[in-house]
Scaffold this motif. Structure first.
Motif, short mmCIF file in Angstrom:
data_model
loop_
_atom_site.label_atom_id
_atom_site.label_comp_id
_atom_site.label_asym_id
_atom_site.label_seq_id
_atom_site.Cartn_x
_atom_site.Cartn_y
_atom_site.Cartn_z
N LYS A 123 32.47 2.85 -33.31
CA LYS A 123 32.30 1.93 -32.18
C LYS A 123 32.93 2.52 -30.92
O LYS A 123 32.35 2.43 -29.81
CB LYS A 123 32.93 0.59 -32.52
CG LYS A 123 32.65 -0.48 -31.47
CD LYS A 123 33.21 -1.83 -31.92
CE LYS A 123 32.92 -2.91 -30.88
NZ LYS A 123 33.45 -4.23 -31.28
N GLU A 124 34.12 3.14 -31.06
CA GLU A 124 34.76 3.76 -29.90
C GLU A 124 33.91 4.90 -29.36
O GLU A 124 33.79 5.07 -28.13
CB GLU A 124 36.15 4.28 -30.28
CG GLU A 124 37.15 3.18 -30.55
CD GLU A 124 38.50 3.73 -30.97
OE1 GLU A 124 38.61 4.98 -31.09
OE2 GLU A 124 39.43 2.94 -31.16
N GLU A 129 30.30 7.21 -25.09
CA GLU A 129 29.02 7.82 -24.71
C GLU A 129 28.22 6.92 -23.76
O GLU A 129 27.39 7.40 -22.98
CB GLU A 129 28.20 8.10 -25.97
CG GLU A 129 28.77 9.20 -26.84
CD GLU A 129 27.95 9.40 -28.10
OE1 GLU A 129 26.99 8.61 -28.30
OE2 GLU A 129 28.25 10.32 -28.87
N LEU A 130 28.47 5.66 -23.82
CA LEU A 130 27.72 4.74 -22.97
C LEU A 130 28.05 4.93 -21.49
O LEU A 130 27.18 4.82 -20.61
CB LEU A 130 28.00 3.30 -23.38
CG LEU A 130 27.23 2.19 -22.65
CD1 LEU A 130 25.71 2.35 -22.87
CD2 LEU A 130 27.69 0.82 -23.11
N ASN A 131 29.29 5.29 -21.18
CA ASN A 131 29.74 5.42 -19.79
C ASN A 131 29.98 6.87 -19.36
O ASN A 131 30.22 7.10 -18.17
CB ASN A 131 31.04 4.64 -19.59
CG ASN A 131 30.87 3.15 -19.88
OD1 ASN A 131 29.80 2.58 -19.58
ND2 ASN A 131 31.89 2.52 -20.46
N ASN A 139 29.67 15.72 -27.81
CA ASN A 139 29.52 15.22 -29.18
C ASN A 139 28.30 15.83 -29.87
O ASN A 139 28.35 16.16 -31.06
CB ASN A 139 29.42 13.70 -29.18
CG ASN A 139 30.72 13.04 -28.75
OD1 ASN A 139 31.80 13.63 -28.88
ND2 ASN A 139 30.63 11.82 -28.25
N ARG A 140 27.21 16.02 -29.10
CA ARG A 140 26.03 16.65 -29.68
C ARG A 140 26.31 18.09 -30.07
O ARG A 140 25.83 18.57 -31.10
CB ARG A 140 24.88 16.57 -28.69
CG ARG A 140 24.31 15.17 -28.52
CD ARG A 140 23.18 15.16 -27.52
NE ARG A 140 22.64 13.80 -27.34
CZ ARG A 140 21.66 13.50 -26.47
NH1 ARG A 140 21.14 14.46 -25.69
NH2 ARG A 140 21.23 12.25 -26.37
N THR A 141 27.07 18.81 -29.23
CA THR A 141 27.41 20.21 -29.55
C THR A 141 28.25 20.28 -30.83
O THR A 141 28.02 21.13 -31.71
CB THR A 141 28.18 20.84 -28.38
OG1 THR A 141 27.42 20.69 -27.17
CG2 THR A 141 28.45 22.30 -28.65
#
Length: 322
Positions: A123-124, A129-131, A139-141
């Motif tokens: 959730k964190e 990632e939302l902001n 995170n994708r890397t």
């Protein structure tokens, strides 16, 4: 009289169900139910352990103002088996479980805590990632790098399995069997050589012993050691009984026996060329044997001067005694 078990009941013609008064019960009404402890717990008051499956007579009530997707939540009241302290817990339809509310602590919920922690971390991450779009790229890397490592490990496992698949276990077992047979054959040959060497050594030893025994049998036996008489042995000997001398032996002498002093007389050597008187016998040489002088020809007791002297002395003793 009416029946005890009736299926049809009589309703009068003027029966009106709307006129029946309704029973008004409180919404937080409690019911007594029989249940088992849904999890292991420990009482906070006395420290008593209450294990899962223990039966209780509990009170049940509906929690006010708490629902999950239209499903009501129930609360249960039980008492500690030792101190009778009140313990309460509720249903959790969201997680298909029960939650401890008051009076005790739940044991063995490490898995549940781990799941809650994973949910919190997820959730964190979603909130960050939302902001923050840069956080999304980072995170994708990380995810792609982790996925590549997982694929490499998987490929290594596949290669290892393929190498093991090409191994001919039958050939390995056959080779191992052949090596075992060769090793056993070598051990058997070594044992046979050692046995032959031991037999040859025993045969040589037996031949040596036989030859030694033959030499010992051919050699003359050594004379037995002579025992030297002890100086005090004469004291242990029993005294010999004296033989009674007859009267005729005193005058004539013993018959068939050599005189006792005959061995002490040594005949004087004389020249063989000189003539001897006819009435006198020819003297003979005495021989020495074992340290004693012996005559080759026995002498008669009458011809010895010493025997005549002994006989004369015996006759004088006998005459004096008469």
């Amino acid at each position: 009289m009416s029946e005890r078990k009736v299926l049809n009941k009589y309703y009068p013609p003027d029966f009106d169900p709307s006129k029946i008064p309704k029973l008004k019960l409180p919404k937080d009404r409690q019911y007594v139910v029989r249940l088992m402890a849904p999890f292991n717990m420990r009482c906070k008051t006395c420290g008593e352990y209450i294990y899962k499956g223990k039966k209780f007579n509990a009170r049940k009530e509906t929690v006010q103002n708490e629902v999950y997707l239209g499903l009501p939540i129930f609360r249960f009241y039980i008492k500690c088996t030792r101190c009778l302290a009140e313990i309460t817990f509720k249903t959790d339809p969201e997680n298909t479980d029960y939650t401890m509310e008051h009076g005790a602590t739940r044991n063995f919920q490490a898995e549940k805590l781990l799941e809650e922690e994973e949910k919190r971390v997820q959730k964190e991450r979603e909130d960050e990632e939302l902001n923050n779009p840069m956080k999304v790229l980072e995170n994708r890397t990380k995810d792609s790098k982790l996925e590549m490592e997982v694929l490499e490990n998987l490929q290594e496992l596949k290669d290892l399995n393929q190498r093991q698949a090409h191994v001919d276990f039958e050939a390995m077992l056959r080779q191992h069997r052949l090596s075992e047979e060769e090793r056993q054959k070598q051990e058997q040959e070594e044992d046979e050589r050692e046995t032959a060497a031991l037999v040859e050594e025993a045969r040589k030893r037996r031949l040596l012993e036989d030859s030694d025994s033959e030499e010992d049998a051919a050699a003359p036996a050594p004379p037995p050691p002579t025992l030297r008489p002890k100086p005090t042995a004469i004291l242990d000997e029993a005294p010999k009984a004296k033989r009674k001398v007859e009267s005729w032996e005193r005058s004539v002498g013993t018959l068939g026996s050599r005189p006792q002093l005959s061995g002490l007389v040594v005949v004087k050597k004389t020249d063989l060329n000189c003539s001897t008187p006819e009435d006198q016998p020819t003297p003979t040489l005495a021989t020495v044997k074992n340290g004693k002088v012996t005559d080759p020809a026995p002498r008669t007791p009458g011809t010895s001067s010493l025997s005549q002297l002994g006989a004369y002395s015996d006759s004088e003793d006998s005459s004096s005694s008469n």
